[in-house]
Scaffold this motif. Structure first.
Motif, PDB file in Angstrom:
ATOM      1  N   SER A  74      -9.192  -6.586   4.107  1.00 47.14           N
ATOM      2  CA  SER A  74     -10.455  -6.810   4.587  1.00 47.14           C
ATOM      3  C   SER A  74     -10.037  -7.186   6.328  1.00 47.14           C
ATOM      4  O   SER A  74      -9.017  -7.874   6.365  1.00 47.14           O
ATOM      5  CB  SER A  74     -11.227  -7.896   3.929  1.00 47.14           C
ATOM      6  N   ILE A  82      -5.172  -9.675   2.971  1.00 50.40           N
ATOM      7  CA  ILE A  82      -4.935  -8.854   1.983  1.00 50.40           C
ATOM      8  C   ILE A  82      -4.701  -9.722   0.623  1.00 50.40           C
ATOM      9  O   ILE A  82      -3.998 -10.561   0.444  1.00 50.40           O
ATOM     10  CB  ILE A  82      -3.332  -8.278   2.075  1.00 50.40           C
ATOM     11  N   LYS A  83      -5.618  -9.267  -0.423  1.00 53.95           N
ATOM     12  CA  LYS A  83      -5.551  -9.934  -1.736  1.00 53.95           C
ATOM     13  C   LYS A  83      -4.471  -9.280  -2.503  1.00 53.95           C
ATOM     14  O   LYS A  83      -4.282  -8.037  -2.537  1.00 53.95           O
ATOM     15  CB  LYS A  83      -6.813  -9.882  -2.390  1.00 53.95           C
ATOM     16  N   TYR A  98       0.595  -1.200   0.032  1.00 57.36           N
ATOM     17  CA  TYR A  98       0.072   0.061  -0.066  1.00 57.36           C
ATOM     18  C   TYR A  98       0.891   1.100   0.151  1.00 57.36           C
ATOM     19  O   TYR A  98       1.903   1.271   0.565  1.00 57.36           O
ATOM     20  CB  TYR A  98      -0.829   0.105   1.182  1.00 57.36           C
ATOM     21  N   ARG A 109      -2.208  -8.184  -6.158  1.00 57.89           N
ATOM     22  CA  ARG A 109      -2.536  -8.079  -7.747  1.00 57.89           C
ATOM     23  C   ARG A 109      -1.859  -9.358  -8.388  1.00 57.89           C
ATOM     24  O   ARG A 109      -1.032  -9.985  -7.936  1.00 57.89           O
ATOM     25  CB  ARG A 109      -1.833  -6.742  -8.159  1.00 57.89           C
ATOM     26  N   ALA A 134      -1.145  -4.878  -3.500  1.00 59.17           N
ATOM     27  CA  ALA A 134      -2.305  -5.420  -3.105  1.00 59.17           C
ATOM     28  C   ALA A 134      -3.285  -4.969  -4.127  1.00 59.17           C
ATOM     29  O   ALA A 134      -3.279  -4.066  -4.934  1.00 59.17           O
ATOM     30  CB  ALA A 134      -2.685  -4.646  -1.781  1.00 59.17           C
ATOM     31  N   ALA A 135      -4.450  -5.867  -4.246  1.00 63.57           N
ATOM     32  CA  ALA A 135      -5.616  -5.818  -5.332  1.00 63.57           C
ATOM     33  C   ALA A 135      -6.216  -4.794  -4.786  1.00 63.57           C
ATOM     34  O   ALA A 135      -6.988  -4.037  -5.588  1.00 63.57           O
ATOM     35  CB  ALA A 135      -6.034  -7.152  -5.444  1.00 63.57           C
ATOM     36  N   ASP A 136      -6.724  -4.628  -3.435  1.00 60.64           N
ATOM     37  CA  ASP A 136      -7.561  -3.986  -2.923  1.00 60.64           C
ATOM     38  C   ASP A 136      -7.269  -3.342  -1.460  1.00 60.64           C
ATOM     39  O   ASP A 136      -6.231  -4.000  -1.016  1.00 60.64           O
ATOM     40  CB  ASP A 136      -8.843  -4.594  -2.945  1.00 60.64           C
ATOM     41  N   LEU A 137      -8.310  -2.848  -0.817  1.00 64.58           N
ATOM     42  CA  LEU A 137      -7.576  -2.377   0.633  1.00 64.58           C
ATOM     43  C   LEU A 137      -7.713  -3.527   1.408  1.00 64.58           C
ATOM     44  O   LEU A 137      -8.647  -4.694   1.022  1.00 64.58           O
ATOM     45  CB  LEU A 137      -8.577  -1.245   1.085  1.00 64.58           C
ATOM     46  N   PHE A 187      -3.927   3.673  -0.688  1.00 62.85           N
ATOM     47  CA  PHE A 187      -4.315   3.122  -1.778  1.00 62.85           C
ATOM     48  C   PHE A 187      -3.696   1.973  -1.811  1.00 62.85           C
ATOM     49  O   PHE A 187      -2.359   1.925  -1.752  1.00 62.85           O
ATOM     50  CB  PHE A 187      -4.508   4.049  -2.985  1.00 62.85           C
ATOM     51  N   PRO A 188      -4.019   0.842  -2.816  1.00 64.95           N
ATOM     52  CA  PRO A 188      -3.121  -0.316  -2.951  1.00 64.95           C
ATOM     53  C   PRO A 188      -2.104  -0.185  -3.961  1.00 64.95           C
ATOM     54  O   PRO A 188      -2.574   0.701  -5.060  1.00 64.95           O
ATOM     55  CB  PRO A 188      -4.480  -1.310  -3.665  1.00 64.95           C
ATOM     56  N   GLN A 189      -0.953  -0.745  -3.860  1.00 64.21           N
ATOM     57  CA  GLN A 189      -0.219  -0.671  -4.875  1.00 64.21           C
ATOM     58  C   GLN A 189       0.181  -2.309  -5.353  1.00 64.21           C
ATOM     59  O   GLN A 189      -0.078  -2.817  -6.299  1.00 64.21           O
ATOM     60  CB  GLN A 189       1.418   0.062  -4.334  1.00 64.21           C
TER      61      GLN A 189
END
Length: 145
Positions: free
Chosen positions: A86, A96-97, A68, A99, A81-84, A77-79
């Motif tokens: 959970s 953390i999912k 991030y 990319r 990572a695919a998203d923020l 914001f994700p770098q």
């Protein structure tokens, strides 16, 4: 002698100004849009686990991506990572999912095991400057690639 020094100084300043102006124009005559800035110090060490200097962080900004990043408004914001992330278990578990399709420079895939290894290294490496940043982490588990 003073007139000669002033003339020399004027010529030197003129040459420097010309060089600066020419450096700002590309070979095809177009203005360059990138400014290259030199740092006034060397980094302490180019190892993210051991590094402790601000200059090192500046260099990592251009060499490494993070899970991030934080923008100028302090928004995360994700770098990589695919998203923020959970959160579950009352905020005690963070998932953390990543990319997909990201590879290291050598072509090795960046996957959950690579991230686990990196975080574990930060936590356990002797002299790690990141340990205190992760001291609340009790376990790192890979649940899928």
């Amino acid at each position: 002698m003073q007139g000669r020094t002033m003339k020399w100084l004027s010529v030197t300043v003129g040459v420097l100004a010309t060089v600066v102006l020419l450096a700002g124009i590309g070979y095809a005559g177009t203005a360059k849009t990138t400014l290259v800035v030199a740092l006034n110090q060397d980094p302490d060490i180019l190892d993210p686990s051991l590094s402790r200097t601000y200059v090192g962080r500046i260099i990592y900004e251009h060499m490494c991506e993070k899970l991030y990043e934080i923008d100028q408004n302090l928004k995360i914001f994700p770098q990589l990572a695919a998203d923020l992330p959970s959160f579950s278990d009352g905020g005690k578990t963070v998932t953390i999912k990543l990319r997909s399709g990201v590879k290291f420079n050598d072509g090795t895939p960046m996957n959950a095991e690579a991230v686990r290894y990196s975080l574990d290294r930060h936590l356990t490496m002797k002299g790690s400057a990141r340990r205190s940043e992760l001291e609340l982490v009790s376990a790192i588990e890979v649940v899928d690639p």
